[in-house]
Design a protein around this motif. Structure first.
Motif, PDB file in Angstrom:
ATOM      1  N   VAL A  72       0.843  -1.213   0.000  1.00 42.17           N
ATOM      2  CA  VAL A  72       0.000   0.000   0.000  1.00 42.17           C
ATOM      3  C   VAL A  72       0.872   1.256   0.000  1.00 42.17           C
ATOM      4  O   VAL A  72       0.642   2.191  -0.759  1.00 42.17           O
ATOM      5  N   LYS A  73       1.893   1.262   0.832  1.00 40.01           N
ATOM      6  CA  LYS A  73       2.744   2.450   0.930  1.00 40.01           C
ATOM      7  C   LYS A  73       3.389   2.784  -0.422  1.00 40.01           C
ATOM      8  O   LYS A  73       3.415   3.932  -0.852  1.00 40.01           O
ATOM      9  N   HIS A  74       3.898   1.744  -1.102  1.00 40.59           N
ATOM     10  CA  HIS A  74       4.530   1.989  -2.398  1.00 40.59           C
ATOM     11  C   HIS A  74       3.530   2.478  -3.435  1.00 40.59           C
ATOM     12  O   HIS A  74       3.846   3.333  -4.252  1.00 40.59           O
ATOM     13  N   ILE A  75       2.321   1.923  -3.392  1.00 42.73           N
ATOM     14  CA  ILE A  75       1.298   2.359  -4.357  1.00 42.73           C
ATOM     15  C   ILE A  75       0.943   3.829  -4.088  1.00 42.73           C
ATOM     16  O   ILE A  75       0.848   4.632  -5.012  1.00 42.73           O
ATOM     17  N   VAL A  76       0.784   4.175  -2.816  1.00 47.64           N
ATOM     18  CA  VAL A  76       0.443   5.562  -2.461  1.00 47.64           C
ATOM     19  C   VAL A  76       1.553   6.511  -2.929  1.00 47.64           C
ATOM     20  O   VAL A  76       1.285   7.554  -3.520  1.00 47.64           O
ATOM     21  N   GLU A  77       2.795   6.131  -2.703  1.00 52.39           N
ATOM     22  CA  GLU A  77       3.915   6.996  -3.118  1.00 52.39           C
ATOM     23  C   GLU A  77       3.924   7.171  -4.634  1.00 52.39           C
ATOM     24  O   GLU A  77       4.118   8.259  -5.142  1.00 52.39           O
ATOM     25  N   ARG A  78       3.698   6.082  -5.343  1.00 54.18           N
ATOM     26  CA  ARG A  78       3.723   6.167  -6.804  1.00 54.18           C
ATOM     27  C   ARG A  78       2.626   7.094  -7.315  1.00 54.18           C
ATOM     28  O   ARG A  78       2.785   7.745  -8.345  1.00 54.18           O
ATOM     29  N   HIS A  79       1.508   7.162  -6.578  1.00 53.77           N
ATOM     30  CA  HIS A  79       0.389   8.007  -6.999  1.00 53.77           C
ATOM     31  C   HIS A  79       0.435   9.393  -6.361  1.00 53.77           C
ATOM     32  O   HIS A  79      -0.565  10.103  -6.368  1.00 53.77           O
ATOM     33  N   ARG A  80       1.584   9.766  -5.788  1.00 54.07           N
ATOM     34  CA  ARG A  80       1.764  11.096  -5.176  1.00 54.07           C
ATOM     35  C   ARG A  80       0.761  11.355  -4.062  1.00 54.07           C
ATOM     36  O   ARG A  80       0.264  12.471  -3.895  1.00 54.07           O
ATOM     37  N   GLY A  81       0.440  10.293  -3.321  1.00 51.75           N
ATOM     38  CA  GLY A  81      -0.570  10.453  -2.273  1.00 51.75           C
ATOM     39  C   GLY A  81       0.026  10.421  -0.874  1.00 51.75           C
ATOM     40  O   GLY A  81       1.251  10.493  -0.694  1.00 51.75           O
TER      41      GLY A  81
END
Ligand code: ADP
Length: 272
Positions: free
Chosen positions: A231-240
């Motif tokens: 989840v953390k990596h996905i959030v970072e990739r989406h600038r969230g």
């Protein structure tokens, strides 16, 4: 590591709850990425070795006299199936994690509706967990702006967070899921459970790979220890942004805030 050329300097410190921690610092003063990598491989191998040893043990027993007893054979096959599924979940999460990491610096280009995605995920969860479906209450505000995202990754993010709330929530208490706009015009997705909660000293570490508050509990509910790292990596990739707020004995609320596509276009991050 520990090589005679002394590339690594060791510094010790303490976590909030007084546990001793050891940091390895390289010559430029950075935390040792190398140590993280070594730990990761060691942890992943250990996580795979345990169910594998169990499967091999049961095969051996089935090959002996226990294999003659249909009742025992059934039970052993059930355990072997559960262990193999555990390995499969772990391997799938490892593959997801390495894919997401490889794409980390590439902003996904697709505009999509998080509302529609959440509706789909909620329907999938309801279908897969029919006895508990009524426990997940989803509220989606109307007319929300689109985000820029990778559909498969955002779907995985929703699955992981709602799945955790169901895994660690208390039976008979609801899981509430809400999607709306926050005051600064970010899309805000929140999952709240009324489970046992998480003590404050654990919260900063939950997104580390294989970090679990209670490893036995996590394994018994089918956890791999990688869900929040993904989840953390996905959030970072989406600038969230990812926020976890929890109170022991009360419950946990996890929020993901994502910038709308138009805001990214205005800022020149993506083409309009
Ligand atoms: P796991 O596969 O173990 O659930 P995660 O990375 O998803 O791995 O979560 C890491 C740990 O964080 C879990 O093992 C659990 O201890 C804790 N955790 C995550 N979500 C919750 C929640 N909603 N309530 C309580 N604890 C949670």
């Amino acid at each position: 590591l520990g090589s005679p050329d002394q590339r690594w300097e060791m510094r010790t410190g303490e976590t909030a709850d007084g546990a001793r921690i050891v940091h390895l610092i390289d010559q430029s003063g950075n935390y040792a990425a190398e140590k993280m990598r070594v730990d990761f491989v060691a942890n992943a191998s250990h996580e795979l070795r345990t169910p594998l040893a169990s499967i091999l043990g049961f095969i051996e027993t089935l090959n002996e006299e226990a294999g003659e007893d249909p009742g025992l054979r059934r039970r052993f096959l059930d355990v072997m199936f559960a262990e193999a599924r555990r390995m499969q979940r772990l391997v799938e999460d490892l593959i997801s994690l390495s894919r997401i990491e490889a794409e980390k610096y590439r902003l996904p280009g697709e505009r999509l509706s998080l509302s529609e995605l959440l509706e789909d995920v909620a329907a999938e969860i309801a279908a897969a967990h029919s006895p508990r479906a009524q426990d997940v209450a989803v509220t989606i505000d109307p007319d929300l702006p689109e985000v820029v995202g990778d559909e498969a990754q955002l779907s995985q993010l929703l699955h992981n967070l709602i799945g955790n709330a169901m895994k660690y929530g208390r039976a008979g208490t609801p899981v509430t899921v809400a999607l709306g706009l926050d005051p600064s015009n970010l899309l805000r997705f929140t999952v709240t459970d009324e489970g046992e909660g998480i003590a404050p000293q654990h919260i900063p570490r939950l997104t580390e790979r294989f970090y679990r508050v209670d490893p036995g509990r996590s394994r018994s509910v089918g956890g791999t220890g990688l869900g929040l790292a993904i989840v953390k990596h996905i959030v970072e990739r989406h600038r969230g942004r990812l926020d976890i707020v929890s109170r022991v004995g009360v419950g946990t609320s996890v929020t993901v805030a994502l910038p709308p596509a138009d805001a990214l276009a205005e800022a020149g991050v993506i083409k309009g």
